[in-house]
Scaffold this motif. Structure first.
Motif, short mmCIF file in Angstrom:
data_model
loop_
_atom_site.label_atom_id
_atom_site.label_comp_id
_atom_site.label_asym_id
_atom_site.label_seq_id
_atom_site.Cartn_x
_atom_site.Cartn_y
_atom_site.Cartn_z
N TRP A 166 39.19 30.46 41.59
CA TRP A 166 39.51 31.84 41.22
C TRP A 166 39.25 32.78 42.41
O TRP A 166 40.11 33.55 42.81
N ILE A 167 38.05 32.65 42.98
CA ILE A 167 37.70 33.53 44.11
C ILE A 167 38.57 33.20 45.32
O ILE A 167 39.16 34.08 45.95
N GLY A 168 38.71 31.91 45.58
CA GLY A 168 39.48 31.50 46.76
C GLY A 168 40.95 31.82 46.64
O GLY A 168 41.61 32.17 47.63
N GLY A 169 41.50 31.69 45.47
CA GLY A 169 42.93 31.91 45.29
C GLY A 169 43.27 33.34 44.96
O GLY A 169 44.42 33.76 45.08
N GLY A 170 42.28 34.10 44.52
CA GLY A 170 42.53 35.51 44.25
C GLY A 170 43.02 35.82 42.85
O GLY A 170 43.23 36.96 42.50
N HIS A 171 43.24 34.81 42.05
CA HIS A 171 43.61 35.09 40.66
C HIS A 171 43.12 33.95 39.78
O HIS A 171 42.84 32.85 40.26
N ILE A 172 43.02 34.22 38.50
CA ILE A 172 42.45 33.24 37.58
C ILE A 172 43.32 31.97 37.58
O ILE A 172 44.54 32.04 37.46
N PRO A 173 42.68 30.81 37.81
CA PRO A 173 43.51 29.59 37.90
C PRO A 173 43.96 29.08 36.53
O PRO A 173 43.49 28.08 36.03
N THR A 174 44.89 29.79 35.93
CA THR A 174 45.51 29.32 34.69
C THR A 174 47.01 29.60 34.74
O THR A 174 47.63 29.81 33.72
N SER A 175 47.57 29.65 35.96
CA SER A 175 48.93 30.17 36.05
C SER A 175 50.00 29.10 36.27
O SER A 175 51.17 29.43 36.26
N ASN A 176 49.63 27.86 36.49
CA ASN A 176 50.66 26.82 36.51
C ASN A 176 50.14 25.58 35.80
O ASN A 176 49.02 25.55 35.30
N MET A 177 50.96 24.54 35.74
CA MET A 177 50.63 23.37 34.95
C MET A 177 49.31 22.73 35.37
O MET A 177 48.46 22.41 34.54
N TYR A 178 49.13 22.56 36.68
CA TYR A 178 47.91 21.94 37.19
C TYR A 178 46.70 22.72 36.72
O TYR A 178 45.75 22.17 36.15
N GLU A 179 46.75 24.04 36.96
CA GLU A 179 45.60 24.87 36.63
C GLU A 179 45.39 24.94 35.12
O GLU A 179 44.25 24.88 34.64
#
Lengths: 178, 554, 421
Positions: C71-84
């Motif tokens: 989340w911090i590294g990518g800048g947004h909550i990691p729920t936005s694609n299939m993997y996440e």
């Protein structure tokens, strides 16, 4: 509570019948022709600038059999049907019938419209629908679309697509009889 | 089952027809039930459901039909299956313009045709799907009403001292000897239960402890919420309550919002892509949109709104940078970013007239595509605009025409007048785009005149392109507050009914022996834990699991 | 984007995966050991149950570390694609497990929940793993609220499923020969086979990925435009599994060697439009074949249906407890699912797409899931469906959930097609 029971049941079931019937009826009789006005209704009022630089209102034509044709020079079937309308216009007005044709142009500039009118020698009324507002108001989605309005101001028929003189003649004859 | 029933209990209470457990003391009333030793059916506290009647009329029969949970579950299952079928192929409503008559057959073959002909291509708008929803709604009302009133009555007049059979046949039961003095022990139990936030009623050595009764209303509250929601959805069909239209506005343009007194201007449309350093290696170089924004101004027409001879008088009422998750909202209107079209389209050119014989140039003059001036004075020459075609083509008869009203291939016919030219002028055809000029062989059309004159744009600076078209979705949803109200009631009821548990403990002491029965509508694990903990604190050590009287009934 | 943080994040995810595997093995030891131990089985179970739980918890901690660093590294909550999303779902299942474990303290719930988590974590790794910056439609705080709540609700359904499956293994008598018992045995075995096929899918995907296998096909599509002109388009598709089915009317452009395969064995029928449909069909066929092979090996070793082998280990468990846990778990998940997948979804849809409900396939499937569990609750509370019936409903319910989450994105088209599949 017991003695009100029957009343409660009837009230609720009638409520269901009314509201549910309305919802189902709406789904059952949903029109597939989009937002076009219904036959038998009065078409929406408009006020548009004419080729003659005057304002024209729908109410100005009250008491006359009326044909309202939505068209543009960019639409080939519109171009093809225009002479047919002109012939019809000449036929009925020369007989002295209370009859008018209105061509509502779909947002083109006056140069284009005037050239077209001259090219085809059109003498019926041409109105400019700047920004296609009236088109939206009438729910017109494809061109040409033609409305046949009886002298009492109600719609007799709506025709979507290009028309032949025969198509027009049949309907105008019926219009003038009503 | 209803044909014979002695509805008077041995405790003297007269029960309504259909009562399972005596309203007063809880003794099982039906013969079969009374003979059994299995745990009791405690649904609706054994009260008679309103719809159970010995002599049903037609109205009663209809009522009973909708009052049945079995029917309700069937309705849910049928709706579920119908919804599934509706997702097999794309629904008609997902397309903005297409011809469903041919689409389904062309794309999916005979099965698509069948799907379309059976009406599944608009499953959710069919009369039968609406009928299913209406029936579910009816079932919600009737089921709830039939159960909530008897339950309310049963819970509001509870007896403290219950029948021995009633206690013994609860799912959680404890029987054993009293520790010490019965009265004192019961008083201690009362204290312990109060500490666990039970409301306790005592009659001598009989005790009734209850907590979280409100959670029993959860299901009925959520049903009410669903009814409000469905009624609110129905409200949307009131004329004027729901409007949905699309407006494609070019940058700088102002258009009227159909059927309103509002005008909308697209000041500027912004489309941003992520820069490469914002992208992971795998995605570098692939355009990935970051922002779609329309800076829009909303105007209200204050005068001359319908007068075609005058320009409408507009007054600015709102300004907003509309982005995908942030619509403009004003006076019941909501305006959403929907799409865009940035295909470059000519807006105007600034050509010059070149006299090829002398090499002199005249101009430049501004030639707008949409609303060109009709006369241009260029030195000794005059250009009169004779006709224009925005999307030039030739029809079957060889006549020029325009294919659309978009400036895809603009063409202009001028009458060129001046020294050395015919009195009435000579026609000159001009294609502003080089590609069209070659395609339609401009020079050949103009013939001899092409050798003497040329209209051309000297540099790219003389070309202006029209701005991006932003498509906005304009909505009015007057029913929204009611829809959200219904939703809020619904979800409140769901949580209330699910996360709190109605627990009751009855206790009586007969001849030095404790008989304790406890009931909950769900979470027996927690119920047993409560009972075991209270018993433990009052000197009786039991394993919670040992309180389980078997019979898995809820 | 902070790449060192993201590297740490991926490592943490891998650690979580291995800890979950270890947790599963440990739970296996707990249950199997309790049956064979010579000492007090209760004490044994308690000790090993605690060890297993701690290992699983460590996996969860590592998973949470993955989530927040990404989340911090990518800048947004990691729920936005299939993997996440799938990885988040696995994390929520673990959270649901922690909650249920706190209430019931039964080691046996872990025996079935952990392998489910392991499979789901492995499945998430099938999808592209890079951080994809958010497209405009996803730039909203509702991404955090809607997706997380819905996933948490679904996670409880998943734990309910795992418990229900265990309950079925417990109550179905594998020695009985009556037609009814046989039918139950058969269906339990089918569920086991589906699980093995899922493993077969993962084994083939990761196996060929490790080997770097690739086959490229080119498909030519000739369409006739309105003007009567032939228009030829070519589509290219990369297979990462050897082509049992190649796209209809396609040519091999490049193919790695695999048991001498030079071309697809079969051609996809013409009505399966598009090269991706062919690739998906190929993947499904591969998974089934690989799964059946794995299953055949298991059967050869065990010489009994999987269900019959597992059944004795469940004998010490009270089936009523399992019934209650499964039901309770679903009852906890139901309000969360309603809130996340329907209510929050409607609010967001109204903000972003201007309508609160539009019968988009994903929306419809969320509704289907909700209707399904609504029917489950009504059948249970008002119609007295308990025990085996109710357990079957919970098992089927999870299939509905998985279709809503994954199937809709893979099979149907619609507005929720963000995921790169």
């Amino acid at each position: 509570m017991g003695k009100y029971r029957k009343t409660t049941q009837i009230v609720i079931l009638i409520g269901v019948l009314l509201l549910g019937g309305y919802a189902i009826g709406k789904a059952l009789f949903a029109s597939d022709d989009g937002g076009l006005p219904k036959i038998g209704e009065k078409p929406p009022e408009f006020a548009l600038l004419g080729e003659d630089q005057e304002a024209h209102k729908l109410s100005d034509y009250e008491g006359k059999a009326l044909v309202i044709n939505f068209w543009g020079t960019f639409c080939p079937p519109c171009v093809i049907e225009t002479p047919e309308f002109q012939r019809q216009y000449e036929k009925w007005t020369s007989m002295g019938k209370p009859f008018e044709i209105i061509g509502i142009n779909l947002g083109e500039d006056s140069l284009t419209v005037r050239n077209f009118v001259q090219q085809y020698g059109l003498t019926y009324e041409m109105l400019y629908d700047k920004g296609r507002k009236i088109m939206a108001k009438y729910g017109v989605e494809s061109f040409p679309t033609t409305f046949f309005v009886k002298p009492d101001g109600t719609i007799m028929d709506i025709f979507v697509g290009g028309m032949t003189e025969e198509d027009i003649d049949k309907r105008v004859t019926k219009l003038l009889q009503s | 089952m209803l044909s014979f029933q002695n509805t008077k209990c041995e405790c003297g209470h007269q029960n309504p027809v259909g009562t399972v457990l005596c309203e007063s003391c809880g003794k099982p009333l039906e013969e079969a039930e009374a003979a059994s030793t299995a745990p009791l059916e405690m649904r609706y506290d054994g009260a008679a459901r309103r719809s159970q009647k010995t002599n049903p009329s037609i109205i009663d029969r209809v009522w009973n039909f909708f009052s049945s949970v079995k029917i309700a579950v069937w309705l849910i299952v049928i709706t579920l299956i119908a919804s599934m079928i509706g997702t097999i192929f794309t629904q008609e409503s997902a397309f903005i313009s297409f011809d469903p008559d041919t689409y389904y057959e062309e794309k999916y073959g005979w099965i698509g045709k069948l799907y379309y002909e059976l009406g599944f291509s608009h499953t959710y708008e069919t009369w039968w799907f609406t009928t299913l929803i209406v029936m579910i709604a009816t079932s919600l009302v009737v089921c709830s009403l039939d159960r909530v009133l008897p339950l309310y009555k049963a819970l509001s007049k509870q007896q403290v001292r219950k029948h021995v059979q009633f206690l013994k046949r609860q799912r959680t039961v404890y029987e054993g000897a009293v520790v010490g003095d019965a009265e004192e022990w019961v008083a201690e139990v009362e204290q312990q239960l109060k500490r666990k936030r039970y409301k306790v009623k005592r009659e001598g050595t009989a005790l009734l402890a209850e907590k979280n009764r409100f959670s029993r209303w959860g299901p009925y509250i959520n049903h009410i919420g669903l009814i409000v929601f469905l009624l609110a959805v129905l409200l949307r069909s009131v004329p004027g309550w729901a409007m949905d239209s699309y407006l494609a506005i070019r940058e700088g343009e102002t258009l009227q919002i159909p059927e309103t007194n509002y005008y909308l201007k697209n000041e500027k449309f912004t489309l941003d892509y992520y820069a490469d350093d914002e992208l992971p290696d795998e995605l570098k170089g692939i355009p990935r949109p970051k922002l779609y924004q329309t800076d829009a101004i909303l105007y209200e027409c204050t005068a001359d709104c319908d007068d075609p001879l005058k320009e409408p008088v507009l007054e600015e009422v709102s300004q907003h940078g509309i982005i995908v998750n942030d619509p403009m909202a004003y006076g019941g209107l909501k305006i959403y970013q929907f799409g865009y079209d940035d295909t470059p389209k000519l807006a105007a050119v600034k050509p010059v007239l070149v006299d090829k014989t002398t090499g002199k140039t005249y101009g430049p003059f501004e030639l707008s595509m949409r609303n060109p001036q009709l006369n241009y004075e260029l030195g000794p020459y005059t250009l009169e605009l004779h006709s224009k075609y925005l999307d030039f083509a030739m029809d079957e008869k060889g006549e020029p025409r325009t294919k659309s009203d978009e400036p895809n291939a603009p063409a202009f016919i001028f009458m060129l007048k001046g020294p050395g030219l015919a009195e009435d002028g000579e026609p000159y055809m001009y294609f502003p785009r080089q590609i069209d000029k070659e395609k339609f062989s401009q020079d050949a059309i103009n013939g001899d005149l092409a050798n003497r004159f040329e209209i051309k744009v000297p540099s790219m600076e003389g070309v202006t392109f029209a701005g991006t078209v932003s498509t906005l979705n304009i909505r009015t949803e007057m029913a929204m507050p009611y829809i959200w109200t219904g939703t809020a009631i619904w979800i409140f009821g769901v949580f209330l009914g699910s996360y709190w548990h109605h627990r009751r403990i009855w206790l009586r002491i007969d001849e030095g022996r404790v008989l304790l029965g406890a009931h909950t509508n769900k979470n027996f694990h927690g119920m047993r834990a409560d009972v075991a903990s209270v018993l433990k604190k009052t000197g009786i050590d039991v394993e919670p699991k040992s309180l389980d009287n078997g019979g898995n009934r809820a | 984007m902070n790449s060192s943080l993201l590297t740490f994040s991926s490592d943490a995810y891998l650690v979580a995966f291995f800890l979950y595997c270890l947790g599963f093995i440990s739970y296996g030891i707990t249950i199997a050991g309790a049956r064979y131990t010579k000492r007090d089985p209760k004490a044994y179970m308690k000790r090993w149950g605690r060890i297993s739980y701690v290992i699983s918890l460590l996996g969860f901690v590592s998973h949470v570390a993955f989530f927040f660093t990404r989340w911090i590294g990518g800048g947004h909550i990691p729920t936005s694609n299939m993997y996440e999303f799938i990885s988040f779902l696995a994390m929520m299942i673990m959270l649901a497990f922690v909650v249920v474990h706190a209430i019931y303290r039964k080691a046996v719930i872990g025996l079935f929940t952990l392998p489910l988590i392991v499979i789901i974590v492995a499945y998430s790794m099938v999808f592209p793993q890079e951080v994809q910056p958010l497209i405009p439609a996803l730039q909203s705080y509702w991404l955090k609220i809607h997706v997380t709540t819905a996933a948490l609700g679904e996670a409880f359904f998943a734990v309910g499923f795992a418990t229900a499956l265990l309950q079925l293994l417990r109550v179905v008598d594998f020695r009985e020969k009556s037609p009814r018992a046989r039918r139950s045995q058969r269906w339990v075995e089918i569920v086991m086979i589906v699980g093995v096929i899922m493993i077969g899918y993962l084994v083939s995907v990761f196996g060929f990925r490790a080997a770097g296998y690739e086959a490229v096909f080119v498909q030519e599509n000739v369409t006739i435009t309105d003007a009567g002109v032939d228009n030829t388009e070519t589509d290219e598709v990369v297979y990462s599994l050897p082509p049992i089915f190649k796209p209809f009317n396609s040519q091999v452009q490049e193919i790695d060697s695999f048991i001498g395969l030079k071309d697809g064995v079969f051609e996809t029928p013409h009505w399966m439009k598009g090269v991706d449909a062919a690739r998906k069909l190929n993947t499904i066929i591969w998974s089934i074949i690989a799964g059946l092979v794995v299953y055949a090996i298991i059967r050869l070793i065990l010489r009994k249906p999987i269900g019959a082998v597992l059944h004795p280990f469940t004998r010490g468990i009270d089936p009523d407890d399992l019934d209650e846990i499964s039901y309770r778990t679903i009852a906890i998940g139901y309000p969360l699912f309603t809130l996340g997948a329907l209510v929050f979804a409607m609010i967001w849809a109204y903000e972003a797409w201007s309508r609160f409900w539009g019968w988009d396939p994903k929306e419809v499937w969320a509704l289907i899931t909700w209707l399904y569990y609504t029917a489950y609750l009504h059948l249970r509370l008002s119609r007295g469906w308990h025990g085996e019936k109710s357990a079957w409903l919970a098992v089927i319910g999870f299939i509905v959930v998985m279709f809503t989450l994954v199937g809709v994105n893979l099979v149907l088209v619609g507005l929720h097609s963000y995921a790169g599949v």
